[in-house]
Enzyme design. Structure first.
Site, PDB file in Angstrom:
ATOM      1  N   GLU A 142      -5.518 -27.981   6.544  1.00 28.04           N
ATOM      2  CA  GLU A 142      -4.563 -27.462   7.521  1.00 28.04           C
ATOM      3  C   GLU A 142      -4.875 -28.053   8.897  1.00 28.04           C
ATOM      4  O   GLU A 142      -4.458 -27.543   9.916  1.00 28.04           O
ATOM      5  CB  GLU A 142      -4.547 -25.935   7.538  1.00 28.04           C
ATOM      6  CG  GLU A 142      -5.892 -25.271   7.701  1.00 28.04           C
ATOM      7  CD  GLU A 142      -5.786 -23.751   7.715  1.00 28.04           C
ATOM      8  OE1 GLU A 142      -5.022 -23.219   8.522  1.00 28.04           O
ATOM      9  OE2 GLU A 142      -6.494 -23.105   6.917  1.00 28.04           O
ATOM     10  N   CYS A 189      -5.890 -21.660   4.185  1.00 28.67           N
ATOM     11  CA  CYS A 189      -7.161 -21.917   3.494  1.00 28.67           C
ATOM     12  C   CYS A 189      -7.013 -21.952   1.987  1.00 28.67           C
ATOM     13  O   CYS A 189      -7.981 -22.234   1.279  1.00 28.67           O
ATOM     14  CB  CYS A 189      -8.184 -20.840   3.855  1.00 28.67           C
ATOM     15  SG  CYS A 189      -8.525 -20.770   5.601  1.00 28.67           S
ATOM     16  N   HIS A 197     -13.351 -16.527  -0.316  1.00 23.36           N
ATOM     17  CA  HIS A 197     -13.008 -17.323   0.860  1.00 23.36           C
ATOM     18  C   HIS A 197     -13.866 -16.814   2.014  1.00 23.36           C
ATOM     19  O   HIS A 197     -13.993 -15.597   2.207  1.00 23.36           O
ATOM     20  CB  HIS A 197     -11.518 -17.196   1.197  1.00 23.36           C
ATOM     21  CG  HIS A 197     -11.209 -17.746   2.556  1.00 23.36           C
ATOM     22  ND1 HIS A 197     -11.585 -19.029   2.917  1.00 23.36           N
ATOM     23  CD2 HIS A 197     -10.640 -17.198   3.653  1.00 23.36           C
ATOM     24  CE1 HIS A 197     -11.242 -19.238   4.174  1.00 23.36           C
ATOM     25  NE2 HIS A 197     -10.663 -18.149   4.648  1.00 23.36           N
TER      26      HIS A 197
HETATM   27  P1  HMG Z   1     -14.741  -9.011  16.662  1.00 23.78           P
HETATM   28  O1  HMG Z   1     -14.251  -8.882  18.045  1.00 23.78           O
HETATM   29  O2  HMG Z   1     -16.000  -9.795  16.451  1.00 23.78           O
HETATM   30  O3  HMG Z   1     -14.838  -7.577  15.974  1.00 23.78           O
HETATM   31  O4  HMG Z   1     -13.659  -9.641  15.791  1.00 23.78           O
HETATM   32  P2  HMG Z   1     -15.770  -6.339  16.156  1.00 23.78           P
HETATM   33  O5  HMG Z   1     -15.938  -5.989  17.592  1.00 23.78           O
HETATM   34  O6  HMG Z   1     -15.189  -5.333  15.236  1.00 23.78           O
HETATM   35  O7  HMG Z   1     -17.239  -6.798  15.657  1.00 23.78           O
HETATM   36  C1  HMG Z   1     -17.441  -7.267  14.364  1.00 23.78           C
HETATM   37  C2  HMG Z   1     -18.586  -6.499  13.723  1.00 23.78           C
HETATM   38  O8  HMG Z   1     -19.771  -6.728  14.496  1.00 23.78           O
HETATM   39  C3  HMG Z   1     -18.386  -4.971  13.680  1.00 23.78           C
HETATM   40  O9  HMG Z   1     -18.866  -4.525  12.429  1.00 23.78           O
HETATM   41  C4  HMG Z   1     -19.298  -4.475  14.776  1.00 23.78           C
HETATM   42  O10 HMG Z   1     -19.763  -3.153  14.570  1.00 23.78           O
HETATM   43  C5  HMG Z   1     -20.438  -5.474  14.674  1.00 23.78           C
HETATM   44  P3  HMG Z   1     -17.876  -3.876  11.345  1.00 23.78           P
HETATM   45  O11 HMG Z   1     -17.153  -2.750  12.010  1.00 23.78           O
HETATM   46  O12 HMG Z   1     -16.910  -4.989  10.981  1.00 23.78           O
HETATM   47  O13 HMG Z   1     -18.771  -3.471  10.237  1.00 23.78           O
HETATM   48  N1  HMG Z   1     -21.295  -5.566  15.869  1.00 23.78           N
HETATM   49  C6  HMG Z   1     -22.637  -5.659  15.819  1.00 23.78           C
HETATM   50  N2  HMG Z   1     -23.496  -5.669  14.788  1.00 23.78           N
HETATM   51  C7  HMG Z   1     -24.820  -5.799  15.062  1.00 23.78           C
HETATM   52  N3  HMG Z   1     -25.317  -5.884  16.324  1.00 23.78           N
HETATM   53  C8  HMG Z   1     -24.490  -5.865  17.388  1.00 23.78           C
HETATM   54  C9  HMG Z   1     -23.092  -5.755  17.156  1.00 23.78           C
HETATM   55  N4  HMG Z   1     -21.999  -5.702  17.966  1.00 23.78           N
HETATM   56  C10 HMG Z   1     -20.911  -5.590  17.158  1.00 23.78           C
HETATM   57  N5  HMG Z   1     -25.006  -5.966  18.628  1.00 23.78           N
HETATM   58  C11 HMG Z   1     -12.552 -10.591  13.958  1.00 23.78           C
HETATM   59  C12 HMG Z   1     -13.726  -9.742  14.376  1.00 23.78           C
HETATM   60  C13 HMG Z   1     -12.558 -10.763  12.462  1.00 23.78           C
HETATM   61  C14 HMG Z   1     -11.252  -9.882  14.367  1.00 23.78           C
HETATM   62  C15 HMG Z   1     -12.668 -11.963  14.679  1.00 23.78           C
HETATM   63  O14 HMG Z   1     -13.842 -12.609  14.297  1.00 23.78           O
HETATM   64  C16 HMG Z   1     -11.487 -12.878  14.437  1.00 23.78           C
HETATM   65  O15 HMG Z   1     -10.414 -12.742  15.023  1.00 23.78           O
HETATM   66  N6  HMG Z   1     -11.697 -13.920  13.547  1.00 23.78           N
HETATM   67  C17 HMG Z   1     -10.646 -14.878  13.180  1.00 23.78           C
HETATM   68  C18 HMG Z   1      -9.752 -14.347  12.073  1.00 23.78           C
HETATM   69  C19 HMG Z   1     -10.480 -14.217  10.763  1.00 23.78           C
HETATM   70  O16 HMG Z   1     -11.493 -14.848  10.525  1.00 23.78           O
HETATM   71  N7  HMG Z   1      -9.916 -13.398   9.837  1.00 23.78           N
HETATM   72  C20 HMG Z   1     -10.496 -13.206   8.532  1.00 23.78           C
HETATM   73  C21 HMG Z   1      -9.444 -12.869   7.467  1.00 23.78           C
HETATM   74  S1  HMG Z   1      -8.082 -14.030   7.468  1.00 23.78           S
HETATM   75  C22 HMG Z   1      -8.742 -15.451   6.701  1.00 23.78           C
HETATM   76  O17 HMG Z   1      -9.810 -15.395   6.169  1.00 23.78           O
HETATM   77  C23 HMG Z   1      -7.958 -16.718   6.796  1.00 23.78           C
HETATM   78  C24 HMG Z   1      -8.493 -17.760   7.760  1.00 23.78           C
HETATM   79  O18 HMG Z   1      -9.642 -18.369   7.218  1.00 23.78           O
HETATM   80  C25 HMG Z   1      -7.421 -18.803   8.092  1.00 23.78           C
HETATM   81  C26 HMG Z   1      -6.670 -19.499   6.970  1.00 23.78           C
HETATM   82  O19 HMG Z   1      -6.342 -18.929   5.930  1.00 23.78           O
HETATM   83  O20 HMG Z   1      -6.296 -20.651   7.208  1.00 23.78           O
HETATM   84  C27 HMG Z   1      -8.920 -17.139   9.086  1.00 23.78           C
END
Ligand code: HMG
Length: 388
Positions: A79, A111, A233
């Site tokens: 992609e 993906c 994935h």
């Molecule tokens: P974020 O802002 O990192 O989310 O975004 P968060 O604030 O919820 O933090 C993540 C985790 O870290 C949480 O744990 C927190 O508690 C923890 P959870 O509630 O998930 O268990 N945390 C900590 N842990 C330890 N020590 C600390 C600490 N602070 C916080 N100090 C988000 C997360 C996935 C939204 C972001 O990374 C994102 O937007 N990523 C891009 C989209 C993505 O990867 N989506 C995945 C599914 S879609 C997919 O896989 C397709 C894709 O590959 C594309 C394609 O198909 O082409 C993306």
């Protein structure tokens, strides 16, 4: 006759950012990334690396060991396309000196498309067992700076040779599919970075997992606890951990959390230090399992969950072929990863903002990568690749 993966190898860029450097600048704890999303480093490409060089570097150790004339088809999943018309696989076909009697096509569905390519390759080989199909998946994941996705960038490519009576993994014929028109992650043609509704994308991923699994379970009769390992994935490794625990609950598995996570742990090693490689990520997860599992995997059944935003998902399975270990490229992978160079945050920004010229002039790029193939320049809108 069985059909499946006869050989597999992966490559990535020469450069990475440790997510601690990003966390320090953002004044947050590195554990948010190391533990919270389960990622340590993310790959960054230099100007002389792209999806073609990574794919060609991944495939070289495979084609060096076989009669290249036996490759009838190259399927290139990405992609991060470099041209709206010409398939990136044709550049790889040229670099690898593959036979002219060969078809080459590029496939796209976020993906997921490498799995579409793998299934098509298996069908081609089933029709004519003499032929071999080279499946390439190569991507560079880029999000906006300061966006939720920034820490989940990365890059990598995988090459798989699909053949009759494969030496590594026999792909089982049953699979479960799921498609739904959603906007969880997308990249319009005029953007170089993806747009994403991050939290929504994780919910859709898990919904698609349950749907694709249900279909697979219905057609195969395989129970979740009959899967010795599962390759998910891997947008980031915590996603796979959540998926594994949710699927176990959904399918009423009797295993405890520690046992469930042990069934995915060896699949995560490479992704943690490469970042998301979109189409390649699940198959680099398979390569991680093959290279890093402590125990002999011979005869083990592996589940695969392939997800592409937008969205298309597929659940299928494969069996590891006894004797597989003798055919892995584990040492070469370890060497390539050990040779990578760390970028500090300012260098990361320079890499992030560096773009290929679009003025139609003659441009040569400073040699940076240690990979065998590199993008040497762009002249009159034509990409020029070279081998070291
Ligand atoms: P974020 O802002 O990192 O989310 O975004 P968060 O604030 O919820 O933090 C993540 C985790 O870290 C949480 O744990 C927190 O508690 C923890 P959870 O509630 O998930 O268990 N945390 C900590 N842990 C330890 N020590 C600390 C600490 N602070 C916080 N100090 C988000 C997360 C996935 C939204 C972001 O990374 C994102 O937007 N990523 C891009 C989209 C993505 O990867 N989506 C995945 C599914 S879609 C997919 O896989 C397709 C894709 O590959 C594309 C394609 O198909 O082409 C993306």
């Amino acid at each position: 006759m069985s059909v499946g993966i006869d050989d597999i190898s992966f490559a990535t860029s020469n450069f990475y950012l440790d997510l601690k450097s990003l966390a320090d600048v953002q004044q947050i704890e590195a554990d948010k990334y190391y533990l919270g999303i389960g990622q340590e480093k993310m790959g960054m490409v230099s100007l002389d690396e792209d999806v073609v060089t990574m794919a060609a570097n991944a495939a070289l150790p495979i084609v060096e060991k076989i009669d290249r004339q036996s490759i009838s088809t190259v399927l290139f999943a990405t992609e991060t396309g470099i041209d709206q018309s010409k398939a990136a696989g044709i550049f790889v076909h040229g670099l690898l000196e593959l036979p002219a009697r060969c078809r080459v096509v590029e496939l796209k569905q976020a993906c997921y498309s490498a799995t579409g390519a793998l299934q098509m390759a298996c069908a081609l080989v089933a029709r004519n067992p003499q032929q071999k199909v080279l499946v390439l998946a190569s991507d560079i994941a880029r999000y906006d700076l300061d966006s939720s996705g920034e820490a989940t960038q990365g890059c990598g490519a995988v090459a798989m040779l699909i053949s009759a009576n494969p030496r590594l993994v026999e792909i089982e014929p049953e699979s479960g599919h799921y498609t739904e028109d959603v906007m969880d992650f997308w990249r319009p043609n005029y953007r170089s970075t993806a747009l994403v509704d991050g939290k929504y994308s994780t919910k859709i991923y898990l919904k698609a997992l349950k749907q694709a699994w249900s279909h697979y379970h219905e057609v195969s009769g395989v129970e979740f606890d009959q899967l010795d390992y599962v390759c998910y994935h891997l947008p980031f490794s915590r996603m796979a951990e959540k998926a594994q625990l949710q699927l176990a609950k959904f399918s009423k598995s009797s295993a405890d959390s520690a046992a469930l996570l042990a069934r995915i742990e060896p699949t995560l090693h490479y992704n943690r230090i490469l970042g998301n490689s979109y189409t390649a990520s699940m198959y680099i997860g398979l390569n991680s399992l093959l290279d890093n599992a402590d125990q002999d995997l011979s005869g083990r059944r592996i589940g695969f969950f392939s997800y592409g935003s937008g969205c298309v998902a597929e659940f299928f399975s494969g069996r590891i072929v006894p004797g597989y270990k003798a055919h892995l490229h584990s040492e070469q992978h370890a060497r390539m990863l050990a040779e990578r160079e760390e970028l500090d945050y300012n260098a990361y920004l320079r890499f992030y903002h560096a773009t290929h010229p679009i003025d139609g002039g003659d441009h040569q790029f400073e040699p940076k990568t240690r990979g065998h193939f590199r993008l040497a320049g762009i002249s009159q809108h034509k990409r020029i690749y070279s081998a070291r």
